[in-house]
Design a protein around this motif. Sequence first.
Motif, PDB file in Angstrom:
ATOM      1  N   ARG A  97      60.835  85.188  90.440  1.00 30.13           N
ATOM      2  CA  ARG A  97      59.510  85.735  90.683  1.00 30.13           C
ATOM      3  C   ARG A  97      58.441  84.713  90.286  1.00 30.13           C
ATOM      4  O   ARG A  97      58.634  83.950  89.339  1.00 30.13           O
ATOM      5  N   ARG A  98      57.330  84.736  90.982  1.00 28.86           N
ATOM      6  CA  ARG A  98      56.204  83.890  90.596  1.00 28.86           C
ATOM      7  C   ARG A  98      55.615  84.454  89.309  1.00 28.86           C
ATOM      8  O   ARG A  98      55.147  85.581  89.276  1.00 28.86           O
ATOM      9  N   ALA A  99      55.644  83.670  88.270  1.00 33.12           N
ATOM     10  CA  ALA A  99      55.238  84.162  86.956  1.00 33.12           C
ATOM     11  C   ALA A  99      53.751  84.427  86.871  1.00 33.12           C
ATOM     12  O   ALA A  99      53.320  85.296  86.095  1.00 33.12           O
ATOM     13  N   MET A 100      52.952  83.714  87.646  1.00 34.40           N
ATOM     14  CA  MET A 100      51.500  83.857  87.629  1.00 34.40           C
ATOM     15  C   MET A 100      50.947  83.150  88.853  1.00 34.40           C
ATOM     16  O   MET A 100      51.688  82.458  89.563  1.00 34.40           O
ATOM     17  N   PRO A 101      49.655  83.307  89.139  1.00 34.06           N
ATOM     18  CA  PRO A 101      49.071  82.566  90.262  1.00 34.06           C
ATOM     19  C   PRO A 101      49.171  81.057  90.021  1.00 34.06           C
ATOM     20  O   PRO A 101      49.350  80.614  88.877  1.00 34.06           O
ATOM     21  N   PRO A 102      49.064  80.247  91.089  1.00 33.18           N
ATOM     22  CA  PRO A 102      49.135  78.792  90.912  1.00 33.18           C
ATOM     23  C   PRO A 102      48.057  78.295  89.950  1.00 33.18           C
ATOM     24  O   PRO A 102      46.911  78.739  89.987  1.00 33.18           O
ATOM     25  N   LEU A 103      48.438  77.370  89.080  1.00 33.59           N
ATOM     26  CA  LEU A 103      47.504  76.770  88.136  1.00 33.59           C
ATOM     27  C   LEU A 103      46.952  75.479  88.724  1.00 33.59           C
ATOM     28  O   LEU A 103      47.695  74.684  89.308  1.00 33.59           O
TER      29      LEU A 103
END
Length: 205
Positions: A97-103
């Motif tokens: 899963r994508r842990a958070m939006p792109p940094l």
Amino acid sequence: PTTLHCQLDGGEADPFAAAAAAAAAAAPDGTQPPTGPTMLEARNGERHADLVCSTAGVVRWTDRCGESRATHIAGSTKFAAVFYENGTLQLYTPAGRRAMPPLVLPGRPAFVSAADGRLIAVTGDCSLVVWELGTPGEEREVMRESVAPLLTGPRAAGPNAPPAPPMIGVRLAKCGSPIAQFADGHAYVFHSRLRSWARVADHSF
């Protein structure tokens, strides 16, 4: 490069493999999960990147970035990280899963490395950043320093001096401090309390 490869882990405690094993155990046919190293691969297209995570050659999860191509990948048993040409970083959980939006990074990555729950990156503007990513929901930046003194400081003796040897890599020491390595065999570790780089390896030692 067209493809990038990174081994995330190969042990029984690997949560990437554990997530795959749990999924296989729930399968109605009772198929036994494969054992072997967990690999992350980035396959670059003309303007996109396809990500494939596999265990012992069996695909576990995939994802696609349709905006940019991957330049670096790194990871450990706790996370996977993909760096892109557009200067962003995407983090993944062991389950894919994508842990958070792109940094958004301060510049395009030049060197990256991962150890346990920490991720380190050196970007094109000479920034060195270390993140703690081991506990979901408690991610934080633990260090942001410049490697510019190692590239332009005492090594640049004058206008006629030869160019400084290039940096060839960066990694984290067991104590958690970053180590910058150079082509001439020199290595520097960052002293957090003195906020200075210390040369810990050279031709004499």
